[in-house]
Design a protein around this motif. Structure first.
Motif, PDB file in Angstrom:
ATOM      1  N   UNK A 159       0.869  -1.056   0.107  1.00 49.04           N
ATOM      2  CA  UNK A 159      -0.014  -0.061   0.218  1.00 49.04           C
ATOM      3  C   UNK A 159       0.873   1.230   0.246  1.00 49.04           C
ATOM      4  N   UNK A 160       0.785   2.194  -1.313  1.00 54.62           N
ATOM      5  CA  UNK A 160       1.716   3.224  -1.017  1.00 54.62           C
ATOM      6  C   UNK A 160       1.200   4.456  -0.125  1.00 54.62           C
ATOM      7  N   UNK A 161       2.166   5.332   0.094  1.00 54.12           N
ATOM      8  CA  UNK A 161       2.036   6.625   1.120  1.00 54.12           C
ATOM      9  C   UNK A 161       0.638   7.130   0.670  1.00 54.12           C
ATOM     10  N   UNK A 162       0.218   7.439  -0.665  1.00 50.69           N
ATOM     11  CA  UNK A 162      -0.779   8.282  -1.025  1.00 50.69           C
ATOM     12  C   UNK A 162      -2.131   7.407  -0.805  1.00 50.69           C
ATOM     13  N   UNK A 163      -2.129   6.235  -0.164  1.00 48.74           N
ATOM     14  CA  UNK A 163      -3.357   5.587  -0.037  1.00 48.74           C
ATOM     15  C   UNK A 163      -4.197   6.191   1.106  1.00 48.74           C
ATOM     16  N   UNK A 164      -5.519   6.285   1.350  1.00 52.58           N
ATOM     17  CA  UNK A 164      -6.089   6.995   2.705  1.00 52.58           C
ATOM     18  C   UNK A 164      -6.213   5.941   3.856  1.00 52.58           C
ATOM     19  N   UNK A 165      -5.840   4.623   3.318  1.00 57.25           N
ATOM     20  CA  UNK A 165      -5.701   3.726   4.544  1.00 57.25           C
ATOM     21  C   UNK A 165      -4.130   3.837   5.478  1.00 57.25           C
ATOM     22  N   UNK A 166      -3.560   4.656   4.782  1.00 60.11           N
ATOM     23  CA  UNK A 166      -2.010   4.678   5.489  1.00 60.11           C
ATOM     24  C   UNK A 166      -1.909   6.071   6.354  1.00 60.11           C
ATOM     25  N   UNK A 167      -1.493   6.077   7.621  1.00 59.24           N
ATOM     26  CA  UNK A 167      -1.274   7.218   8.475  1.00 59.24           C
ATOM     27  C   UNK A 167       0.270   6.811   8.887  1.00 59.24           C
ATOM     28  N   UNK A 168       1.058   7.908   8.960  1.00 62.47           N
ATOM     29  CA  UNK A 168       2.499   7.590   9.556  1.00 62.47           C
ATOM     30  C   UNK A 168       2.730   8.890  10.588  1.00 62.47           C
ATOM     31  N   UNK A 169       3.227   8.360  11.802  1.00 64.34           N
ATOM     32  CA  UNK A 169       3.720   9.782  12.503  1.00 64.34           C
ATOM     33  C   UNK A 169       5.045  10.081  11.808  1.00 64.34           C
ATOM     34  N   UNK A 170       5.168  11.500  11.706  1.00 62.53           N
ATOM     35  CA  UNK A 170       6.040  11.962  11.337  1.00 62.53           C
ATOM     36  C   UNK A 170       6.247  13.269  11.932  1.00 62.53           C
ATOM     37  N   UNK A 185      -4.758   9.978  -1.840  1.00 61.22           N
ATOM     38  CA  UNK A 185      -5.299   9.257  -3.278  1.00 61.22           C
ATOM     39  C   UNK A 185      -4.975  10.414  -4.306  1.00 61.22           C
ATOM     40  N   UNK A 186      -4.004  11.385  -4.099  1.00 56.42           N
ATOM     41  CA  UNK A 186      -3.534  12.001  -5.114  1.00 56.42           C
ATOM     42  C   UNK A 186      -2.221  12.122  -5.337  1.00 56.42           C
ATOM     43  N   UNK A 187      -1.496  13.231  -5.845  1.00 57.51           N
ATOM     44  CA  UNK A 187      -0.078  13.308  -5.935  1.00 57.51           C
ATOM     45  C   UNK A 187       0.481  13.917  -4.494  1.00 57.51           C
ATOM     46  N   UNK A 188      -0.169  14.151  -3.745  1.00 58.93           N
ATOM     47  CA  UNK A 188       0.269  14.750  -2.273  1.00 58.93           C
ATOM     48  C   UNK A 188      -0.206  14.184  -1.112  1.00 58.93           C
TER      49      UNK A 188
END
Lengths: 257, 167
Positions: A159-170, A185-188
């Motif tokens: 699952x790529x970073x721009x999928x809505x199911x991903x959340x990363x503490x940053x 789901x876009x380029x950002x």
């Protein structure tokens, strides 16, 4: 007026429930199906790659020239970095510091993508047989790419970073301001839960904070493109340009330990 | 025998479009949206094989299963939903005529729109809210794009060569 009989209602309900159960049962065949479909997908992807190389020859040649120059510059910087690393290791040994272990990675090629626009996933040609497990992180030399969500024997789904199911503490590298980066789901990407008074600006670098156990600290996520206020006015959010070009990703490195 | 040939042709087209959707279709994205080839196959099989509903439902089930296999969606939403769409179109074809290309194009646009809303609602039920801006972009662009691809299909491919013979 159409009035369904009790018998037909019962049959309709039983039929719907049976159908739902069949659909749920079919889900166990997804992993074997992905393993079987790996070979036609790899074949078509190879053809696509060769055709792309022929069609975009001039663009690729120009890019090759630019990258060659960049590689030469980076090689000289690498030599300098190697010297600094060796010196650092000697000094750490002197101070009896514990050595940080490096990652063990497995390189994998992207052989397929999500067919719809509601998910941002790719299929890679390595699976549990190569040591990849669910939850492993996928990176590229440029930064964080995503996370493994499903594995079969010879393929995995990332699952790529721009999928809505991903959340990363940053966090912002410059100010150490923390937030949560998720996909759109876009380029950002979008970094939320930034306090109103947070020190974050355009071009700031965003990295993983290490608070989420599965994402090691320090992996590059992207750079800040824009900072805006939330509708409530109580907090802010930032639009992040990912470091990795997720639309054109062709190879990933999966961190297996 | 004739029906077996047309069914074989359709299965080959469906398999090719599935492979295309997963490997090459990324090159034809518009505003980040690509045509939903699996949904298009379901609508096509339901329109062309209205007299052979087990074949249509079977193809729809297979397309739904493959879409769930390749995509990152949770659960088996498409495995359930695509056959439902097929059933809906088969029932609708008994009530009104769906022969005209204009009606078929409107049908695919409406099906895409409702399918998108159901997908968003399903995703939201797992706590993953897709922003409304993204949803509207996918719905509007997806509906128009799917309708355009269907129009191209009927314009350049003779559907009679794929259609089941009427008994």
């Amino acid at each position: 007026m159409f009035k369904p009989s009790k018998k037909s209602l019962i049959y309709a309900a039983a039929g719907s429930i049976s159908f739902l159960l069949i659909c749920s049962f079919l889900a166990i065949f997804r992993s074997p199906t992905l393993s079987i479909l790996k070979y036609p997908l790899t074949f078509v992807t190879c053809i696509r790659r060769e055709m792309g190389a022929a069609i975009f020859y001039h663009r690729n040649f120009t890019e090759y020239e630019r990258l060659k120059k960049e590689t030469d510059t980076l090689n000289s910087k690498l030599n300098l970095a190697r010297e600094l690393y060796l010196e650092n290791r000697r000094l750490k040994t002197l101070l009896a510091f514990k050595q940080k272990s490096s990652y063990k990675v497995r390189a994998a090629r992207v052989i397929g993508r999500s067919p719809d626009s509601w998910a941002s996933t790719v299929i890679i040609d390595k699976g549990s047989g190569n040591g990849i497990k669910r939850g492993c992180i996928a990176v590229t030399p440029l930064g964080l790419a995503g996370r493994v969500v499903e594995t079969a024997e010879t393929t995995s789904k990332v699952m790529l970073m721009n999928d809505v199911n991903i959340s990363v503490s940053a966090m912002v590298q410059r100010t150490r301001q923390e937030g949560l980066v998720s996909g759109t789901l876009g380029n950002t990407l979008i970094m939320r839960y930034l306090p109103q008074e947070s020190d974050i600006r355009v071009s700031d670098v965003v990295i993983t904070s290490g608070l989420t156990e599965m994402y090691p600290k320090g992996l590059l996520i992207g750079t800040v493109e824009e900072v805006r206020d939330e509708f409530s006015g109580l907090s802010r959010y930032a639009i992040i340009k990912p470091a990795v070009n997720l639309a054109d990703i062709e190879e990933v490195l999966v961190i297996i330990s | 025998m004739e029906n077996h040939d047309t069914r074989g042709k359709f299965i080959a087209i469906a398999a090719a479009s599935g492979l295309f959707a997963v490997t090459i279709a990324d090159y034809i994205r518009i505003a980040g949206v690509k045509p939903d080839f699996f949904l298009l196959c379901v609508v096509l099989v339901s329109l062309l094989y209205e007299t052979e509903w087990p074949f249509a439902i079977g193809i729809s089930l297979g397309m739904g299963f493959l879409q769930d296999t390749f995509s990152g969606s949770r659960g088996s939403l498409n495995t359930f939903l695509l056959p439902v769409w097929s059933l809906f179109i088969l029932q609708l074809s008994r009530k009104i005529t769906l022969e005209r290309v204009g009606i078929r194009i409107c049908l695919i646009a409406v099906v895409t729109l409702v399918h998108a809303l159901v997908t968003r609602a399903f995703s939201a039920s797992f706590g993953n809210c897709i922003p409304w801006g993204t949803t509207l972009r996918i719905i509007c662009t997806g509906s128009v794009y799917n309708a355009f691809v269907l129009f191209l299909f009927f314009r350049y491919i003779n559907p009679l060569s794929l259609r089941a013979s009427v008994r």
